[in-house]
Scaffold this motif. Structure first.
Motif, short mmCIF file in Angstrom:
data_model
loop_
_atom_site.label_atom_id
_atom_site.label_comp_id
_atom_site.label_asym_id
_atom_site.label_seq_id
_atom_site.Cartn_x
_atom_site.Cartn_y
_atom_site.Cartn_z
N PRO A 274 39.79 -10.75 33.44
CA PRO A 274 38.85 -9.89 32.71
C PRO A 274 38.59 -10.41 31.30
O PRO A 274 39.51 -10.74 30.56
N SER A 275 37.31 -10.52 30.94
CA SER A 275 36.95 -11.05 29.63
C SER A 275 35.62 -10.47 29.18
O SER A 275 34.58 -10.73 29.80
N GLN A 276 35.65 -9.69 28.12
CA GLN A 276 34.41 -9.16 27.57
C GLN A 276 33.56 -10.30 27.00
O GLN A 276 32.33 -10.26 27.08
N GLU A 277 34.21 -11.32 26.46
CA GLU A 277 33.49 -12.48 25.91
C GLU A 277 32.67 -13.16 26.99
O GLU A 277 31.51 -13.53 26.76
N ASP A 278 33.24 -13.33 28.18
CA ASP A 278 32.50 -13.95 29.28
C ASP A 278 31.36 -13.05 29.75
O ASP A 278 30.28 -13.53 30.11
N LEU A 279 31.59 -11.74 29.76
CA LEU A 279 30.53 -10.81 30.15
C LEU A 279 29.37 -10.88 29.16
O LEU A 279 28.20 -10.84 29.57
N ILE A 280 29.67 -11.03 27.89
CA ILE A 280 28.62 -11.16 26.87
C ILE A 280 27.88 -12.47 27.06
O ILE A 280 26.64 -12.54 26.90
N PHE A 281 28.59 -13.55 27.44
CA PHE A 281 27.94 -14.83 27.72
C PHE A 281 26.95 -14.68 28.88
O PHE A 281 25.81 -15.20 28.80
N ILE A 282 27.36 -13.98 29.94
CA ILE A 282 26.47 -13.74 31.07
C ILE A 282 25.26 -12.92 30.61
O ILE A 282 24.11 -13.18 31.00
N LYS A 283 25.50 -11.92 29.77
CA LYS A 283 24.41 -11.08 29.25
C LYS A 283 23.37 -11.93 28.52
O LYS A 283 22.16 -11.74 28.68
N GLU A 284 23.83 -12.90 27.73
CA GLU A 284 22.90 -13.77 26.99
C GLU A 284 22.07 -14.63 27.94
O GLU A 284 20.87 -14.85 27.70
N LEU A 285 22.68 -15.11 29.02
CA LEU A 285 21.93 -15.89 30.01
C LEU A 285 20.87 -15.02 30.68
O LEU A 285 19.76 -15.49 30.98
#
Length: 325
Positions: A274-285
């Protein structure tokens, strides 16, 4: 609130629509009114206790310990805990709940840790946003966390038309790779449309014997012996397993590397941390249009059993979504 409850292990027929208590958020949590969720392989595995060790971890030897299925969610924040500062009631959010939380999203409400969600991309509907988190993060971890993909490197995605596969194709392209996608005949046009440079129909061509080699092979729900995939891997390439048969997973877990005089190939299993940072990266894409969810169909909460039956019997194109409307 209404929720889909799984009182015992079995087929989708065991699922029941019930009234259950509405949850209350802890200090580090938010209460979310769910607008949409989506189905993942994790759901039918927990429903059927397949493989068997699911009865041991996360638990429920005779019956499910976690009786509400579902991991992905998209909805609105209704209430926040005392330690939550980054969200406010009314915020539109999306994210996923790890199985260790013991909570599910096939329900009208759920409490989620503040770090398990982020703001929903404004350019997506709730249905689109719900189709993203678990599949996209699995694809990202399988690609980015296992090899430092450089522009121009060759990546092959096996199982490219499903939930994880459709995101893997798009994320690999966003990272600059030359992408070859493997799927069935009926999905060739779909996989072309999401950006694959080359598409192979596995019914007509064996990619392990055509002479091509790849820097990274990501096998989504693969079933072939690992030795066959390694034939198509560069001498220092990486083979990553994302789901698949138990034999495939056992082989990958026990064979971390394959050495020879000319090869140092690495083998790993895509593990989702689990990683909020990775979720935010996906959001930016998503916001920049570099990736977009592929949705096969939407079902209301009351027809979740029907949706899971479809998910099991048909190789869905992308994701199957559950709506609360």
């Amino acid at each position: 609130m209404k929720a889909i409850v799984c009182p015992k292990y079995g087929s989708p027929d065991v699922l029941q629509l019930q009234e259950v208590a509405k949850p209350t958020p802890n200090d580090d949590e938010v209460l979310i009114r769910i607008h949409a969720a989506s189905i993942n392989s994790r759901d039918w595995r927990f429903m059927r206790a397949n493989p068997f060790f699911i009865r041991l971890v996360p638990g429920g030897f005779l019956a499910p310990k976690n009786k509400i299925l579902g991991a992905d969610l998209a909805g609105r924040v209704e209430a926040i805990g005392s330690n939550v500062k980054q969200f406010m009631p009314g915020d539109e959010v999306f994210g996923y709940l790890p199985s260790a939380t013991g909570r599910g999203t096939f329900a009208e409400y759920v409490c989620a840790n503040k770090n398990a969600i982020t703001l929903k991309p404004a350019n997506l509907t709730f249905e689109q946003a719900a189709a993203i988190p678990l599949a996209a993060l699995t694809a990202l971890h399988g690609l980015r966390n296992n090899v430092n993909i450089q522009p121009g490197q060759k990546v092959l995605i096996y199982g490219a038309s499903g939930g994880v596969g459709t995101f893997a194709v798009q994320i690999a392209k966003a990272l600059g790779a030359e992408v070859t996608a493997v799927c069935s005949t009926k999905n060739l046009d779909l996989v072309h449309s999401i950006g694959a440079d080359h598409v192979i129909d596995y019914r007509r061509e064996d990619f392990t014997r055509n002479g091509q080699q790849y820097d990274l092979i990501l096998a989504v729900n693969g079933y072939r012996p690992i030795s066959e995939y390694l034939r198509a891997l560069c001498p220092e390439g990486r083979y990553v397993v994302a789901g698949g048969s138990m034999l495939q997973l056992i082989q990958a877990a026990s064979t971390k590397k394959r050495f020879s005089k000319t090869r140092t190939q690495k083998i790993s299993i895509a593990s989702l941390v689990p990683s909020q940072e990775d979720l935010i990266f996906i959001k930016e894409l998503l916001e920049t249009g570099k990736i977009t969810p592929v949705i096969d169909g939407c079902y209301p909460l009351s027809k979740t059993a029907e949706a899971l039956q479809y998910f099991e019997k048909v190789h869905a194109k992308g994701k199957v979504v559950i709506t609360m409307g």
